[in-house]
Scaffold this motif. Structure first.
Motif, PDB file in Angstrom:
ATOM      1  N   ALA A 149      48.152  48.524   1.199  1.00 22.19           N
ATOM      2  CA  ALA A 149      47.010  48.349   2.104  1.00 22.19           C
ATOM      3  C   ALA A 149      45.691  48.545   1.363  1.00 22.19           C
ATOM      4  O   ALA A 149      44.717  47.824   1.594  1.00 22.19           O
ATOM      5  N   GLU A 150      45.668  49.521   0.443  1.00 16.37           N
ATOM      6  CA  GLU A 150      44.430  49.790  -0.310  1.00 16.37           C
ATOM      7  C   GLU A 150      44.113  48.622  -1.253  1.00 16.37           C
ATOM      8  O   GLU A 150      42.953  48.199  -1.372  1.00 16.37           O
ATOM      9  N   VAL A 151      45.136  48.111  -1.915  1.00 16.09           N
ATOM     10  CA  VAL A 151      44.936  46.967  -2.822  1.00 16.09           C
ATOM     11  C   VAL A 151      44.443  45.776  -2.010  1.00 16.09           C
ATOM     12  O   VAL A 151      43.487  45.078  -2.389  1.00 16.09           O
ATOM     13  N   SER A 152      45.079  45.548  -0.876  1.00 18.65           N
ATOM     14  CA  SER A 152      44.723  44.424  -0.002  1.00 18.65           C
ATOM     15  C   SER A 152      43.268  44.549   0.453  1.00 18.65           C
ATOM     16  O   SER A 152      42.482  43.600   0.380  1.00 18.65           O
ATOM     17  N   ARG A 153      42.896  45.748   0.902  1.00 19.08           N
ATOM     18  CA  ARG A 153      41.541  45.990   1.413  1.00 19.08           C
ATOM     19  C   ARG A 153      40.508  45.713   0.318  1.00 19.08           C
ATOM     20  O   ARG A 153      39.539  44.976   0.519  1.00 19.08           O
ATOM     21  N   GLN A 154      40.763  46.270  -0.873  1.00 20.68           N
ATOM     22  CA  GLN A 154      39.755  46.142  -1.931  1.00 20.68           C
ATOM     23  C   GLN A 154      39.729  44.738  -2.542  1.00 20.68           C
ATOM     24  O   GLN A 154      38.662  44.257  -2.944  1.00 20.68           O
ATOM     25  N   ALA A 155      40.886  44.083  -2.609  1.00 18.92           N
ATOM     26  CA  ALA A 155      40.930  42.754  -3.234  1.00 18.92           C
ATOM     27  C   ALA A 155      40.568  41.658  -2.233  1.00 18.92           C
ATOM     28  O   ALA A 155      40.307  40.514  -2.622  1.00 18.92           O
ATOM     29  N   GLY A 156      40.600  42.012  -0.926  1.00 16.91           N
ATOM     30  CA  GLY A 156      40.299  41.005   0.088  1.00 16.91           C
ATOM     31  C   GLY A 156      41.383  39.942   0.186  1.00 16.91           C
ATOM     32  O   GLY A 156      41.115  38.787   0.511  1.00 16.91           O
ATOM     33  N   LYS A 157      42.634  40.359  -0.134  1.00 22.57           N
ATOM     34  CA  LYS A 157      43.769  39.424  -0.053  1.00 22.57           C
ATOM     35  C   LYS A 157      44.931  40.154   0.601  1.00 22.57           C
ATOM     36  O   LYS A 157      45.077  41.366   0.396  1.00 22.57           O
ATOM     37  N   PRO A 158      45.787  39.441   1.339  1.00 24.86           N
ATOM     38  CA  PRO A 158      46.944  40.142   1.915  1.00 24.86           C
ATOM     39  C   PRO A 158      47.925  40.589   0.824  1.00 24.86           C
ATOM     40  O   PRO A 158      48.313  39.787  -0.033  1.00 24.86           O
ATOM     41  N   VAL A 159      48.251  41.866   0.834  1.00 29.67           N
ATOM     42  CA  VAL A 159      49.277  42.415  -0.064  1.00 29.67           C
ATOM     43  C   VAL A 159      50.112  43.364   0.794  1.00 29.67           C
ATOM     44  O   VAL A 159      49.567  44.281   1.408  1.00 29.67           O
ATOM     45  N   ALA A 160      51.426  43.110   0.840  1.00 32.20           N
ATOM     46  CA  ALA A 160      52.299  43.940   1.685  1.00 32.20           C
ATOM     47  C   ALA A 160      53.283  44.692   0.798  1.00 32.20           C
ATOM     48  O   ALA A 160      53.609  44.242  -0.306  1.00 32.20           O
ATOM     49  N   TYR A 161      53.757  45.820   1.317  1.00 29.82           N
ATOM     50  CA  TYR A 161      54.823  46.532   0.610  1.00 29.82           C
ATOM     51  C   TYR A 161      56.160  46.001   1.100  1.00 29.82           C
ATOM     52  O   TYR A 161      56.421  45.973   2.303  1.00 29.82           O
ATOM     53  N   ARG A 162      57.007  45.588   0.151  1.00 27.22           N
ATOM     54  CA  ARG A 162      58.357  45.120   0.505  1.00 27.22           C
ATOM     55  C   ARG A 162      59.350  46.173   0.067  1.00 27.22           C
ATOM     56  O   ARG A 162      59.600  46.330  -1.133  1.00 27.22           O
ATOM     57  N   ASP A 163      59.892  46.889   1.034  1.00 28.24           N
ATOM     58  CA  ASP A 163      60.882  47.912   0.701  1.00 28.24           C
ATOM     59  C   ASP A 163      62.252  47.247   0.589  1.00 28.24           C
ATOM     60  O   ASP A 163      62.705  46.601   1.542  1.00 28.24           O
ATOM     61  N   LEU A 164      62.867  47.377  -0.581  1.00 33.03           N
ATOM     62  CA  LEU A 164      64.109  46.650  -0.859  1.00 33.03           C
ATOM     63  C   LEU A 164      65.266  47.622  -1.065  1.00 33.03           C
ATOM     64  O   LEU A 164      65.058  48.743  -1.554  1.00 33.03           O
TER      65      LEU A 164
END
Ligand SMILES: NC(=O)c1ccc[n+]([C@@H]2O[C@H](COP(=O)([O-])OP(=O)(O)OC[C@H]3O[C@@H](n4cnc5c(N)ncnc54)[C@H](OP(=O)(O)O)[C@@H]3O)[C@@H](O)[C@H]2O)c1
Length: 287
Positions: A206-221
């Motif tokens: 969420a922090e990466v997404s917020r700062q980069a202005g791009k959707p980034v999700a955590y995929r728990d595998l």
């Protein structure tokens, strides 16, 4: 005289920087495997000596006249117990008055495989009679922020850490704690659990997404799937296994800690995740 082993590494450099804020360069000795590659440390005014964990004969002369030693754990997983035994033996013979060893968070109880060699090294130190202090470092923030380019490219960060909390801090934070211990008093036989402000992998995404202005999700595998992702990205199998195992440790809560000992030693809050993400994004090449 204070010596730093593995001074050529990332943590070693941060430790040298932190120590130079407190003591003159003439009082510092950098132990490295390849002195000819340590011109940057010599340029800072440090004595550079050969200190190779695999070559015990280099360690006795390297520790001559050394009062205190920052013993940074080696990076060759699986070979570290004999390597570290050589350092502890040499420190005992040289009469070093304090060895500060960089261990792993909760080394005594952690079931993470990477903790095994740290636990054995702690036992070696305790049995050696050499005065010691244990710096049980948590995970580096940089483990999570140094590889953001693929996360941005795929819009995803993979892992098997579930909702486990990671109390990570920057290498510079841990280095400053080490410098405080090595230049302070009253640390003998102390065990410091050193950790930052906790976050989950979803918080990281969420922090990466917020700062980069791009959707980034955590995929728990599931572990086998995460391993396949890591191997597919080019990691050697044993390294992938260690990372998957570490994530399972995160999921069990073994990389979390709320002792506040790092912050007390450095006299300030540890580096927040948001700052580490900002620095890593700023360092990425422009798209
Ligand atoms: N807390 C965490 O998240 C975390 C993550 C990764 C590793 N670690 C541990 O923390 C240590 C320091 O981290 P780092 O980021 O500074 O790692 P790093 O940048 O990979 O540095 C590793 C250092 O270990 C030295 N080394 C390896 N084998 C050696 C030997 N046989 N004799 C003497 N020195 C040897 C390397 O020397 P060369 O420059 O000659 O290669 C280098 O200076 C690692 O070695 C590992 O034990 C912790």
């Amino acid at each position: 005289m204070i010596a730093i082993t593995a001074a050529s590494g990332h943590l070693g450099h941060r430790a040298v920087e932190a120590l130079l804020k407190r003591v003159p360069a003439a009082g510092l000795v950098a132990l490295v495997r390849h002195p000819e590659r340590a011109g940057d440390l010599a340029a800072l005014g440090l004595q550079v000596r050969e200190g190779d964990y695999d070559r015990p004969e280099t360690l006795a002369p390297a520790l001559a006249g050394v009062e205190k030693l920052l013993f940074i754990s080696g990076s060759e997983v699986g070979r570290r117990v004999p390597q570290h035994r050589a350092v502890v033996d040499a420190a005992r013979r040289a009469g070093v008055r304090l060895v500060a060893y960089t261990s792993i968070l909760h080394a005594d109880t952690s079931r993470v495989l990477l903790a095994t060699e740290h636990r054995e090294t702690e036992a070696l130190l305790r049995a050696s009679g050499v005065p010691y202090v244990l710096l049980r470092n948590g995970w580096y923030l940089e483990n999570y922020t140094e590889h953001l380019a693929p996360a941005l490219a795929h819009g995803a960060i993979a892992g098997s850490a579930g909702n486990g909390r990671i109390a990570a801090a920057s290498r510079a934070d841990y280095a400053e704690a080490a410098a405080a211990v090595l230049t302070g008093t009253g640390h003998e036989r102390r065990v410091y659990e050193l950790a930052g402000t906790p976050f989950t992998m979803a918080d990281l995404a969420a922090e990466v997404s917020r700062q980069a202005g791009k959707p980034v999700a955590y995929r728990d595998l599931p572990p086998a799937e995460y391993r396949a992702v890591l191997v597919g990205a080019g990691l050697p199998g044993p390294y992938a296994d260690a990372l998957v195992d570490a994530d399972l440790g995160v999921a069990r809560g073994e990389l979390d800690d709320a002792s506040g000992e790092l912050q007390r030693l450095i006299g300030r809050p540890s580096t927040p995740l948001a700052s580490a993400v900002a620095a890593a994004l700023a360092a990425l090449p422009a798209p």
